[in-house]
Enzyme design. Structure first.
Site, PDB file in Angstrom:
ATOM      1  N   ASP A  57      -3.622   4.640   4.090  1.00  0.00           N
ATOM      2  CA  ASP A  57      -3.175   3.273   4.355  1.00  0.00           C
ATOM      3  C   ASP A  57      -3.660   2.813   5.729  1.00  0.00           C
ATOM      4  O   ASP A  57      -4.729   3.224   6.182  1.00  0.00           O
ATOM      5  CB  ASP A  57      -1.641   3.217   4.256  1.00  0.00           C
ATOM      6  CG  ASP A  57      -1.139   1.882   3.729  1.00  0.00           C
ATOM      7  OD1 ASP A  57      -1.264   0.889   4.465  1.00  0.00           O
ATOM      8  OD2 ASP A  57      -0.639   1.835   2.598  1.00  0.00           O
ATOM      9  N   HIS A 117       2.524  -0.875   7.071  1.00  0.00           N
ATOM     10  CA  HIS A 117       2.544  -0.623   5.637  1.00  0.00           C
ATOM     11  C   HIS A 117       2.533   0.874   5.322  1.00  0.00           C
ATOM     12  O   HIS A 117       3.330   1.362   4.505  1.00  0.00           O
ATOM     13  CB  HIS A 117       1.331  -1.316   4.991  1.00  0.00           C
ATOM     14  CG  HIS A 117       1.411  -1.441   3.511  1.00  0.00           C
ATOM     15  ND1 HIS A 117       0.968  -0.474   2.650  1.00  0.00           N
ATOM     16  CD2 HIS A 117       1.877  -2.449   2.739  1.00  0.00           C
ATOM     17  CE1 HIS A 117       1.148  -0.863   1.409  1.00  0.00           C
ATOM     18  NE2 HIS A 117       1.705  -2.069   1.429  1.00  0.00           N
ATOM     19  N   SER A 172       3.277  -1.933  -3.837  1.00  0.00           N
ATOM     20  CA  SER A 172       3.091  -1.112  -2.647  1.00  0.00           C
ATOM     21  C   SER A 172       4.266  -0.161  -2.450  1.00  0.00           C
ATOM     22  O   SER A 172       4.099   0.954  -1.944  1.00  0.00           O
ATOM     23  CB  SER A 172       2.963  -1.996  -1.408  1.00  0.00           C
ATOM     24  OG  SER A 172       1.730  -2.675  -1.398  1.00  0.00           O
TER      25      SER A 172
END
Length: 471
Positions: A43, A86, A270
């Protein structure tokens, strides 16, 4: 235990079925917590000093491939932007420690977790391949929540090096049993996107995951496609919030922010992918001998129907859905099945070129191409079916495509895409389906192309590739 992931781990919301969560608490009570399993999130970086992550951080599988010149084993995100949280969110969902009175608890709260910083500016094929392989000697599960832009226009996937990395991972990883690549299908559903045009999510090597609201319905951003294996509850809205007269607050996933605060609004596919990765970590602790294909079989056999309509059943008896795959993940069912699991036979595959092409695609008509698989094929239990085709059409987004198995099972491999005005058609694109899982491929297959346009086209070539085994 601090239940930060309310909707998915412990859903006690009023009028909600007891099965509308991951059903993970009974697994914890059995003693399965992810201990001995190592995960890696690919990520925008991983804040390993975070209170929820630090005790479970695994530095030996962590690296920064976003800046290869630095040769840096530190996967920390770029702190100049608050958007680079994230990867930290995803890592916490998988393996945040328990009982620390912080944001929440990970699905596999005693697993180790590392990270590869990848998503910083343009990403090359080399960087992707390095990320997909880094720590292969130790990683059991890779989790990724990225791919082509979810705009309903892109048709893209892994290039040569990344494709080779996937193959290397499932061949060499986990001492030959194969690492598990868990992938988010994408959030472009409200833009008419289809995850079969995302070559990462639709790879046979990835276990692709979609999202569910707490009521067991699709989220407004869910993408349809025949390659999705399962879904998990992440909360959120069934209809786009902008269309709702009354924007009721939904239960979502609680994750740690980079600034030390907690966020209670993380969702999307996600969140779904790392949640599924956490469940898989529990399953691998219960049975470390499972191969990457065994894990997909476990999902198919234990996933549960959701509340929505649109379910079909194939001739092998498996229910499937264009959005939900085979249904919602149930941790207890997966672990219970894994404890007495017998490894599936060696994977076999064969390729069959479609005859009778080139073929015209007439305006506002359905074009059907028949292909026969004879009994000499040494597969009687299908897993994945891949149709690779090249076609010309100047209104690509107005095409629908289906494959129909010899037993009559219908799998839609392409839906219309309202934003796709591209005139380039498709060139050697691989459309994958898991909807025919367990069926026998022998007999006549149909490839059906429906043209909702006033423009003609041409199917130039098509090839079937069947993956499975002989029992």
């Amino acid at each position: 235990m601090v239940f930060g992931l309310y909707t998915t781990l412990h859903n006690n919301h009023n009028n909600i079925s007891k099965y509308h969560d991951l059903n993970v608490e009974p697994v914890w009570k059995m003693g399965w917590t992810g201990l001995g399993v190592t995960l890696s999130v690919l990520d925008d970086g991983l804040q390993y000093s975070n209170i929820d992550i630090g005790p479970n951080y695994e530095p030996s599988v962590s690296y920064d491939v976003a800046d290869l010149d630095a040769q840096d084993t530190d996967p920390s995100p770029n702190m100049n932007s608050s958007d680079n949280s994230h990867g930290t969110h995803c890592a916490a969902i998988m393996a945040a420690v328990a009982n620390n009175s912080y944001c929440g608890v990970g699905v596999a709260y005693e697993a180790k977790v590392g990270g590869v910083r990848l998503l910083e500016g343009a990403v090359t094929d080399l960087q992707e391949s390095l990320a997909l392989s880094y720590g292969l000697h130790k990683v059991d599960i890779f989790s990724a929540s990225w791919g082509p832009k979810d705009d309903g226009v892109q048709v893209d996937g892994p290039r040569k090096l990344a494709t080779a990395a996937f193959q290397r991972g499932v061949t060499l990883g986990r001492n030959g049993k194969g690492v598990i690549y868990v992938w988010a299908v994408g959030n472009g559903g409200y833009k008419g996107d289809n995850c079969n045009l995302d070559g990462y999510a639709s790879s046979i090597y990835t276990l692709s995951v979609n999202s569910l609201t707490e009521e067991g319905l699709s989220c407004f951003y869910d993408e349809p496609c025949s390659s999705t294996l399962a879904s998990v509850y992440v909360g959120g809205h069934h209809h786009h919030p902008g269309l709702l007269k009354r924007k009721a607050r939904t239960l979502n996933v609680v994750v740690p922010e980079l600034n030390g605060q907690c966020r209670d609004s993380f969702q999307g596919t996600s969140a779904a992918a790392p949640m599924a990765a956490g469940v898989i970590a529990l399953v691998l602790q219960a049975n470390p001998n499972l191969t990457w294909r065994d894990m997909q079989h476990l999902v198919v056999q234990t996933a549960m129907k959701t509340n929505d309509t649109g379910w079909r059943t194939n001739s092998a008896g498996f229910h499937y859905h264009l959005i939900y795959g085979f249904g919602s993940l149930n941790a207890l069912k997966m672990v219970t099945a894994a404890l007495n699991w017998k490894n599936v036979p060696e994977q076999r595959n064969f390729t069959l070129k479609v005859t009778g092409v080139p073929r015209k695609i007439e305006a506002y008509k359905s074009t059907v191409v028949l292909t026969t698989v004879d009994s000499s094929v040494y597969i009687n239990y299908l897993e994945h079916v891949v149709v690779t085709l090249t076609l010309k059409h100047r209104k690509r987004g107005l095409l629908e495509m289906f494959i129909i198995s010899p037993s009559g099972t219908v799998s839609q491999i392409l839906t219309k895409r309202k934003n796709d005005f591209m005139t380039s058609g498709f060139k050697n694109w691989k459309f994958m389906s898991v909807n025919l899982w367990g069926e026998n491929p022998v007999g006549v297959w149909q490839l059906r192309i429906i043209n909702h346009s006033n423009m003609k086209g041409q199917l130039l070539s098509a090839t079937y590739q069947f993956f499975g085994y002989h029992s």
